[in-house]
Design a protein around this motif. Sequence first.
Motif, PDB file in Angstrom:
ATOM      1  N   SER A   1       0.860  -1.188   0.000  1.00  0.00           N
ATOM      2  CA  SER A   1       0.000   0.000   0.000  1.00  0.00           C
ATOM      3  C   SER A   1       0.897   1.239   0.000  1.00  0.00           C
ATOM      4  CB  SER A   1      -0.888  -0.004   1.250  1.00  0.00           C
ATOM      5  OG  SER A   1      -0.082   0.157   2.407  1.00  0.00           O
ATOM      6  N   PHE A   2       0.285   2.426  -0.004  1.00  0.00           N
ATOM      7  CA  PHE A   2       1.076   3.655   0.044  1.00  0.00           C
ATOM      8  C   PHE A   2       1.915   3.733   1.319  1.00  0.00           C
ATOM      9  CE2 PHE A   2      -2.193   5.232  -3.015  1.00  0.00           C
ATOM     10  CZ  PHE A   2      -1.319   5.545  -4.039  1.00  0.00           C
ATOM     11  N   GLN A   3       1.352   3.251   2.416  1.00  0.00           N
ATOM     12  CA  GLN A   3       2.080   3.286   3.691  1.00  0.00           C
ATOM     13  C   GLN A   3       3.052   2.113   3.824  1.00  0.00           C
ATOM     14  OE1 GLN A   3      -1.022   4.853   3.758  1.00  0.00           O
ATOM     15  NE2 GLN A   3       0.256   6.653   4.139  1.00  0.00           N
ATOM     16  N   LYS A   4       2.746   1.025   3.144  1.00  0.00           N
ATOM     17  CA  LYS A   4       3.592  -0.180   3.241  1.00  0.00           C
ATOM     18  C   LYS A   4       3.959  -0.614   1.826  1.00  0.00           C
ATOM     19  CE  LYS A   4       0.984  -1.503   7.342  1.00  0.00           C
ATOM     20  NZ  LYS A   4      -0.100  -0.530   7.217  1.00  0.00           N
ATOM     21  N   THR A   5       4.906   0.087   1.227  1.00  0.00           N
ATOM     22  CA  THR A   5       5.202  -0.131  -0.202  1.00  0.00           C
ATOM     23  C   THR A   5       5.812  -1.508  -0.484  1.00  0.00           C
ATOM     24  OG1 THR A   5       7.313   1.005   0.075  1.00  0.00           O
ATOM     25  CG2 THR A   5       5.459   2.328  -0.735  1.00  0.00           C
ATOM     26  N   PHE A   6       6.387  -2.142   0.535  1.00  0.00           N
ATOM     27  CA  PHE A   6       6.889  -3.506   0.365  1.00  0.00           C
ATOM     28  C   PHE A   6       5.885  -4.530   0.888  1.00  0.00           C
ATOM     29  CE2 PHE A   6      11.304  -1.705   0.122  1.00  0.00           C
ATOM     30  CZ  PHE A   6      11.654  -2.307  -1.082  1.00  0.00           C
ATOM     31  N   GLY A   7       4.731  -4.063   1.335  1.00  0.00           N
ATOM     32  CA  GLY A   7       3.772  -4.980   1.945  1.00  0.00           C
ATOM     33  C   GLY A   7       4.345  -5.513   3.249  1.00  0.00           C
ATOM     34  N   TYR A   8       4.116  -6.813   3.504  1.00  0.00           N
ATOM     35  CA  TYR A   8       4.638  -7.460   4.724  1.00  0.00           C
ATOM     36  C   TYR A   8       5.669  -8.517   4.358  1.00  0.00           C
ATOM     37  CZ  TYR A   8       0.890  -5.308   7.478  1.00  0.00           C
ATOM     38  OH  TYR A   8       0.061  -4.419   8.110  1.00  0.00           O
ATOM     39  N   LYS A   9       6.473  -8.210   3.325  1.00  0.00           N
ATOM     40  CA  LYS A   9       7.392  -9.226   2.811  1.00  0.00           C
ATOM     41  C   LYS A   9       8.435  -9.674   3.839  1.00  0.00           C
ATOM     42  CE  LYS A   9       6.997  -8.384  -2.112  1.00  0.00           C
ATOM     43  NZ  LYS A   9       7.678  -8.004  -3.335  1.00  0.00           N
ATOM     44  N   ARG A  10       8.665  -8.839   4.837  1.00  0.00           N
ATOM     45  CA  ARG A  10       9.681  -9.199   5.840  1.00  0.00           C
ATOM     46  C   ARG A  10       9.097  -9.887   7.065  1.00  0.00           C
ATOM     47  NH1 ARG A  10      14.836  -5.448   5.973  1.00  0.00           N
ATOM     48  NH2 ARG A  10      15.826  -6.650   4.346  1.00  0.00           N
ATOM     49  N   ALA A  11       7.782 -10.076   7.088  1.00  0.00           N
ATOM     50  CA  ALA A  11       7.133 -10.653   8.281  1.00  0.00           C
ATOM     51  C   ALA A  11       7.742 -12.004   8.653  1.00  0.00           C
ATOM     52  CB  ALA A  11       5.631 -10.797   8.048  1.00  0.00           C
ATOM     53  N   GLU A  12       8.020 -12.827   7.655  1.00  0.00           N
ATOM     54  CA  GLU A  12       8.555 -14.165   7.952  1.00  0.00           C
ATOM     55  C   GLU A  12       9.983 -14.100   8.488  1.00  0.00           C
ATOM     56  OE1 GLU A  12       6.447 -17.696   6.011  1.00  0.00           O
ATOM     57  OE2 GLU A  12       7.443 -16.679   4.358  1.00  0.00           O
ATOM     58  N   ILE A  13      10.761 -13.138   8.017  1.00  0.00           N
ATOM     59  CA  ILE A  13      12.133 -12.987   8.535  1.00  0.00           C
ATOM     60  C   ILE A  13      12.081 -12.546  10.002  1.00  0.00           C
ATOM     61  CG2 ILE A  13      14.341 -11.780   8.243  1.00  0.00           C
ATOM     62  CD1 ILE A  13      13.738 -13.548   5.832  1.00  0.00           C
ATOM     63  N   LEU A  14      11.168 -11.626  10.289  1.00  0.00           N
ATOM     64  CA  LEU A  14      10.983 -11.143  11.661  1.00  0.00           C
ATOM     65  C   LEU A  14      10.537 -12.290  12.575  1.00  0.00           C
ATOM     66  CD1 LEU A  14      11.258  -8.412  13.091  1.00  0.00           C
ATOM     67  CD2 LEU A  14       8.835  -8.025  12.689  1.00  0.00           C
ATOM     68  N   ALA A  15       9.621 -13.116  12.072  1.00  0.00           N
ATOM     69  CA  ALA A  15       9.144 -14.281  12.842  1.00  0.00           C
ATOM     70  C   ALA A  15      10.302 -15.246  13.108  1.00  0.00           C
ATOM     71  CB  ALA A  15       8.033 -14.995  12.080  1.00  0.00           C
ATOM     72  N   ALA A  16      11.138 -15.444  12.100  1.00  0.00           N
ATOM     73  CA  ALA A  16      12.291 -16.338  12.264  1.00  0.00           C
ATOM     74  C   ALA A  16      13.234 -15.798  13.339  1.00  0.00           C
ATOM     75  CB  ALA A  16      13.038 -16.482  10.944  1.00  0.00           C
ATOM     76  N   PHE A  17      13.439 -14.473  13.336  1.00  0.00           N
ATOM     77  CA  PHE A  17      14.307 -13.828  14.333  1.00  0.00           C
ATOM     78  C   PHE A  17      13.739 -14.028  15.748  1.00  0.00           C
ATOM     79  CE2 PHE A  17      15.307 -10.153  16.996  1.00  0.00           C
ATOM     80  CZ  PHE A  17      16.694 -10.138  16.928  1.00  0.00           C
ATOM     81  N   VAL A  18      12.443 -13.755  15.917  1.00  0.00           N
ATOM     82  CA  VAL A  18      11.780 -13.904  17.235  1.00  0.00           C
ATOM     83  C   VAL A  18      11.855 -15.351  17.699  1.00  0.00           C
ATOM     84  CG1 VAL A  18       9.539 -13.803  18.422  1.00  0.00           C
ATOM     85  CG2 VAL A  18      10.234 -11.920  16.918  1.00  0.00           C
ATOM     86  N   ASN A  19      11.536 -16.284  16.799  1.00  0.00           N
ATOM     87  CA  ASN A  19      11.534 -17.698  17.174  1.00  0.00           C
ATOM     88  C   ASN A  19      12.928 -18.226  17.468  1.00  0.00           C
ATOM     89  OD1 ASN A  19       8.791 -18.040  17.100  1.00  0.00           O
ATOM     90  ND2 ASN A  19       8.735 -18.713  14.982  1.00  0.00           N
ATOM     91  N   ALA A  20      13.920 -17.760  16.720  1.00  0.00           N
ATOM     92  CA  ALA A  20      15.303 -18.192  16.984  1.00  0.00           C
ATOM     93  C   ALA A  20      15.765 -17.694  18.349  1.00  0.00           C
ATOM     94  CB  ALA A  20      16.232 -17.678  15.891  1.00  0.00           C
ATOM     95  N   ALA A  21      15.385 -16.452  18.680  1.00  0.00           N
ATOM     96  CA  ALA A  21      15.744 -15.892  19.989  1.00  0.00           C
ATOM     97  C   ALA A  21      15.082 -16.687  21.119  1.00  0.00           C
ATOM     98  CB  ALA A  21      15.338 -14.424  20.057  1.00  0.00           C
ATOM     99  N   THR A  22      13.795 -17.008  20.959  1.00  0.00           N
ATOM    100  CA  THR A  22      13.097 -17.776  22.007  1.00  0.00           C
ATOM    101  C   THR A  22      13.646 -19.198  22.096  1.00  0.00           C
ATOM    102  OG1 THR A  22      11.310 -18.416  20.489  1.00  0.00           O
ATOM    103  CG2 THR A  22      10.937 -16.469  21.843  1.00  0.00           C
ATOM    104  N   LEU A  23      14.090 -19.733  20.960  1.00  0.00           N
ATOM    105  CA  LEU A  23      14.686 -21.072  20.927  1.00  0.00           C
ATOM    106  C   LEU A  23      15.908 -21.118  21.842  1.00  0.00           C
ATOM    107  CD1 LEU A  23      13.739 -23.417  19.071  1.00  0.00           C
ATOM    108  CD2 LEU A  23      15.522 -22.790  17.481  1.00  0.00           C
ATOM    109  N   ILE A  24      16.741 -20.077  21.760  1.00  0.00           N
ATOM    110  CA  ILE A  24      17.965 -20.024  22.572  1.00  0.00           C
ATOM    111  C   ILE A  24      17.615 -19.835  24.054  1.00  0.00           C
ATOM    112  CG2 ILE A  24      20.066 -18.672  23.019  1.00  0.00           C
ATOM    113  CD1 ILE A  24      20.145 -18.214  19.910  1.00  0.00           C
ATOM    114  N   ILE A  25      16.595 -19.001  24.328  1.00  0.00           N
ATOM    115  CA  ILE A  25      16.152 -18.793  25.722  1.00  0.00           C
ATOM    116  C   ILE A  25      15.650 -20.110  26.315  1.00  0.00           C
ATOM    117  CG2 ILE A  25      14.431 -17.642  27.183  1.00  0.00           C
ATOM    118  CD1 ILE A  25      14.656 -15.251  25.092  1.00  0.00           C
ATOM    119  N   VAL A  26      14.821 -20.836  25.548  1.00  0.00           N
ATOM    120  CA  VAL A  26      14.297 -22.135  26.003  1.00  0.00           C
ATOM    121  C   VAL A  26      15.466 -23.090  26.273  1.00  0.00           C
ATOM    122  CG1 VAL A  26      13.031 -24.214  25.265  1.00  0.00           C
ATOM    123  CG2 VAL A  26      12.020 -21.961  24.915  1.00  0.00           C
ATOM    124  N   ALA A  27      16.484 -23.058  25.404  1.00  0.00           N
ATOM    125  CA  ALA A  27      17.652 -23.937  25.567  1.00  0.00           C
ATOM    126  C   ALA A  27      18.404 -23.644  26.868  1.00  0.00           C
ATOM    127  CB  ALA A  27      18.589 -23.774  24.386  1.00  0.00           C
TER     128      ALA A  27
END
Length: 306
Positions: free
Chosen positions: A77-103
């Motif tokens: 959209s005009f406000q989000k010209t790339f859409g949410y294309k990075r959402a999955e990378i952000l999710a991977a970052f959050v999950n990888a961080a929680t993975l290490i905390i759980v470990a």
Amino acid sequence: MGHSHDHNHAHHHHGDLKGRNLFISILLNIAITIAQVIGGILSGSLALLSDALHNFSDVLSLVVSYIANKLTKKKASFQKTFGYKRAEILAAFVNAATLIIVAVLLIIEAVERFQNPQKIASNLVIWLSFIAILGNGFSVLLLKKDAESNMNMKSAYLHLLTDMMASVAVLIGGLLMKYYQLYWVDSVLTFVIALYLIWMGYDLLKNSTKVLMLFTPDSIPIQKIVDEINTFEMIKNVHHVHVWQLNEEEIHLEAHIDFNADITLSQFDEILQQVEELVFRKYDINHVNIQPEYGKDDAKEVIVQD
């Protein structure tokens, strides 16, 4: 002046399948978590309750991955010209961080349990950990294929794989305690799993951080690309280069090109097309944005800090 040389086509059907597999995994893990909490309370097993906690962290990570997977389908959209294309990378970052905390929590727990081995009072633990292995094993198989090419799916897959391994540790620990009274095995297995988790989680955290920080992918030799483009007739200099990865499908190249002559737009278009073909064929760069220049007084270094 720039062109997008997009060689990607959206695989809607494949994306829907990813979403469906994640959703099935979420439901399975909610069921496993509830069963393990009830079983842990009834049997008085710390191992089973801690396994339930890992399963709950799986549910959260799967929900994060599922939402990210859905968001990537939303339009720009005009406000989000790339859409949410990075959402999955952000999710991977959050999950990888929680993975290490759980470990890390697993290691603390394993050390405590090693010092004070818990007697498992019931066959219930063995059966429930067996059910958890089957449930998580099925989820792992569902996500395995997408985990190879997608950071988000890999982060969800790793959470599930670790949980399956933790359930195997609980099962082996339960059987060894039941038949041989070897109470320390459970702790040792948990410790080994946690180390594996840190090793895998760190790799994923590093890769997702590189993408979020707009670092150039390791496979892209910028100087070599610049040298190759510089060999083109009419090109005097390639400078002010930026190469970054938007997500796992898109690599962008942005550069200023200084020309020897005051060329026409149609001549520029021809050269641009040759540049696009070169970088896509050799380096998988599928978005190219070139600023043409002639006799402009600006910094001519390959890398210019904006």
